[in-house]
Design an enzyme around this catalytic site. Sequence first.
Site, short mmCIF file in Angstrom:
data_model
loop_
_atom_site.label_atom_id
_atom_site.label_comp_id
_atom_site.label_asym_id
_atom_site.label_seq_id
_atom_site.Cartn_x
_atom_site.Cartn_y
_atom_site.Cartn_z
N HIS A 204 -31.44 3.78 30.16
CA HIS A 204 -32.33 4.51 31.05
C HIS A 204 -31.51 5.35 32.02
CE1 HIS A 204 -35.62 5.21 33.93
NE2 HIS A 204 -36.44 4.88 32.94
N GLU B 232 -47.69 -1.22 37.54
CA GLU B 232 -48.62 -0.81 36.49
C GLU B 232 -49.92 -1.59 36.46
OE1 GLU B 232 -44.55 0.54 35.19
OE2 GLU B 232 -45.38 -1.30 36.03
N HIS C 16 -36.10 -1.38 30.86
CA HIS C 16 -36.24 -0.47 32.00
C HIS C 16 -37.20 -0.97 33.09
CE1 HIS C 16 -39.96 0.49 29.85
NE2 HIS C 16 -40.41 1.03 30.97
N GLU D 165 -56.23 4.58 26.78
CA GLU D 165 -55.57 3.28 26.81
C GLU D 165 -56.08 2.45 28.00
OE1 GLU D 165 -51.32 2.41 25.24
OE2 GLU D 165 -51.16 2.27 27.41
N ASP E 270 -50.95 3.65 32.70
CA ASP E 270 -50.90 2.91 33.97
C ASP E 270 -49.80 3.39 34.90
OD1 ASP E 270 -48.65 2.01 32.62
OD2 ASP E 270 -49.59 0.14 31.99
N ARG F 264 -39.23 -2.46 36.15
CA ARG F 264 -38.80 -2.79 37.51
C ARG F 264 -38.65 -4.29 37.71
NH1 ARG F 264 -39.72 1.13 41.81
NH2 ARG F 264 -40.28 3.13 40.89
#
Length: 371
Positions: free
Chosen positions: A241, A135, A208, A121, A99, A210
């Site tokens: 990250h 995503e 990580h 996936e 995604d 957003r």
Amino acid sequence: MNKLSVITIVLGTRPEAIKLAPIILSLKKINTIVCRVVLTGQHREMVEQVMEIFKIKADNNLEIMQKKQTLDEITSKVLNGLSDEFAKYRPSLILVQGDTSTAFASALSGFYNKIPVGHVEAGLRSNNKLDPFPEEVNRILISQLSDLHFCPTKSACSNLKKNGIDKNIFLTGNTVIDSLRLISNRITENTAQRIPVINYRYLLVTIHRRENWGENLKKIAKAILEITKNVKDLRVILPLHKNQIVRKPLEEILSKNKRIYLTEPFSYENLVFYLKNCTLVLTDSGGLQEEAPTFGKPLLVLRETTERKEAIEAGVAKLVGTDTSKIVEETLLLLNNKNEYEKMSKVKNPFGDGYSSERIIAKCLTFLKTN
């Protein structure tokens, strides 16, 4: 199928590289297939590490990576780069995974160039278009653009049908389990990055997403501090990250605690080693939700929603969100209550058996023979 059919696999991030590696390795062994591997450069160093581990070489690298690049820039650069790639090497089929913005732009490029697209996936849904962002919308759009849908679970298949997609839906399992099967047995403490935690109980923590940037990140960090105060023998490993938006607040809050190890991003081998040997996982990562059950590791999901509901339903994971007190409560429960821990640690992985790539390739070859 022509004597030599070209299958182009496009990837840009480390999770894509991990999950597509078993497919690439298997396709390279088929003498009627030319498998081209195209990197977009959405991630750089972390992808190169995975490619090196699996001994995979890219045929083209679009090298789009720039500091502070926007989603608009990623998408437009991938579209432009793939336009040139497909003009020179037109494939019979494009494979994308997951995604990411790379996957979405690649599927869109396939549509624009009238090239069939296979989505590895497929079918994951949180049913909240802003969580995870971007995503959730990426995967919805990829589903509309794809011709072949390789679903990791039955519920993923069901999600596609609910969205009006009713052709070429295949239940394959998740290829990340294939990668674990290939890698996990060859990693030992001697080959892993040395962090002095092996003789202790320790948490593996990754953050990580957003949607967790800003205040949520600080709440998670405060929870980690509180947990270490309550459990004196506990250690924590947190690979940071590269993005300073994630990195800086975690360093500010956690760096002075000597039992919390803030490391550089792990290679895939190191990640697998420390996942295999940890006590408990706290993460907002999608991939770790799929990987942890293989090693019987209970997992607390640091998000308000998850598209991998199978882990929750199977009982190997709990959705705890980002509230400090909730994270502390659920973590201490598992660390202090043997029965609760064992209930989550003895669950069969609902995401696959390690042979998903073989099923995907078989469906691809059938598609190429009949189209």
